[in-house]
Design an enzyme around this catalytic site. Structure first.
Site, short mmCIF file in Angstrom:
data_model
loop_
_atom_site.label_atom_id
_atom_site.label_comp_id
_atom_site.label_asym_id
_atom_site.label_seq_id
_atom_site.Cartn_x
_atom_site.Cartn_y
_atom_site.Cartn_z
N PRO A 2 5.39 11.78 1.43
CA PRO A 2 4.71 10.55 1.85
C PRO A 2 3.79 10.02 0.75
O PRO A 2 3.09 10.79 0.11
CB PRO A 2 3.92 10.98 3.09
CG PRO A 2 4.66 12.17 3.61
CD PRO A 2 5.20 12.88 2.39
N GLU A 3 3.83 8.71 0.55
CA GLU A 3 3.01 8.08 -0.46
C GLU A 3 1.89 7.29 0.22
O GLU A 3 1.68 7.40 1.43
CB GLU A 3 3.88 7.18 -1.34
CG GLU A 3 5.00 7.95 -2.05
CD GLU A 3 5.88 7.06 -2.90
OE1 GLU A 3 5.42 6.00 -3.36
OE2 GLU A 3 7.06 7.41 -3.10
#
Length: 277
Positions: A2-3
């Site tokens: 996840p960014e």
């Protein structure tokens, strides 16, 4: 992994559901890979604390805590890094507990905050934050708020490819593979270009493109290309708007040229050879 947009979406969702509540009790799995602070330290910091705010710093979810100890309120922070497969879910107590659950916080509002991580690359820790300087600040600058001048200065004299520079968390924390590729596409810049050789005009376009792409991804709940879901277990939708990421061989949405894939800094990198120079 996840960014920034995915972490922001989770943090915002968790905040809306649990801020102001008190942690009644804490259970941990005691799996050593998951805990950067010891489980005992985490339980000591969390149990009895009030959740003041849940927010994002870089790729880390930060839970600001207010603890009453010896008739004195002492702030602390609970840090959650999702790793590759981590999920932070707000669930009813009677909801079946998923496999690979490593922490459960029972809350005064009647729900539970659960950390689930199949591959155990995520990390849980606590920080004593008695002063503003002791609060977790992350390793680099914040992409959504950095000014143009400071953004341009980050890349001055750097000989690494601009894609690798964007992924350098000590420069900009929170930007990962997906949003580096997408931002470079919208800025019309090839990912292999040397960061230090980009013109001021090109970096100005990149600064605007990065903020635009990240903001739109947050609005759409992030990109669900693997295990990512929000605080309610719902997938995001930004992957439907990707122009280059993971679209190797498919026609560019702007010019029709097949999207190319190369490796930059050990990471798969996607670009349009016509739209990006």
């Amino acid at each position: 992994m996840p960014e920034l947009p995915e972490v922001e979406t989770v943090a915002n969702g968790v905040h809306a559901r649990i801020h102001g509540q008190t942690v009644l009790s804490v259970w941990t799995s005691n799996k050593p890979q998951t805990f950067k602070s010891s489980p005992d330290q985490i339980i000591e910091a969390l149990a009895g604390s009030r959740i003041d705010r849940v927010h994002r710093v870089g790729k880390t979810i930060v839970v600001d805590l207010i603890r009453s100890r010896q008739n004195e309120e002492r702030p602390a922070q609970f840090l959650v890094h999702l790793g590759m497969t981590g999920r932070l879910l707000v669930s009813a107590p009677d909801t079946p507990i998923p496999p690979h659950t490593h922490a459960i916080l029972a809350l005064s509002g009647g729900k539970e905050l659960r950390f689930v991580d199949a591959r155990r690359f995520g990390r849980l820790s606590v920080v004593e934050a008695a002063t503003p300087e002791e609060k977790y600040a992350g390793p680099g600058a914040e992409p959504l708020t950095i000014g143009l001048g400071d953004f341009i200065a980050l890349f001055r004299g750097r000989k690494t490819p601009i894609k690798a520079a964007l992924l350098n968390q000590s420069l900009l924390h929170g930007v990962g593979n997906i949003y580096a590729d997408e931002s470079l596409f919208h800025a019309g810049i090839r990912p292999t270009r040397h960061a230090g050789r980009l013109t001021r005009a090109e970096l100005t376009r990149l600064h605007a493109a990065l903020i635009k792409v990240l903001t739109e991804a947050i609005r759409l709940g992030g990109s669900s290309v693997s295990d990512y879901v929000d605080a309610d277990g719902v997938a995001g939708f930004f992957q439907l708007h990707h122009h280059v990421y993971s679209r190797t061989g498919q026609p560019c949405r702007i010019c029709g040229t097949p999207i190319k894939r190369v490796v930059v800094g050990g990471r798969s990198t996607h670009y349009c050879p016509t739209c990006q120079k």
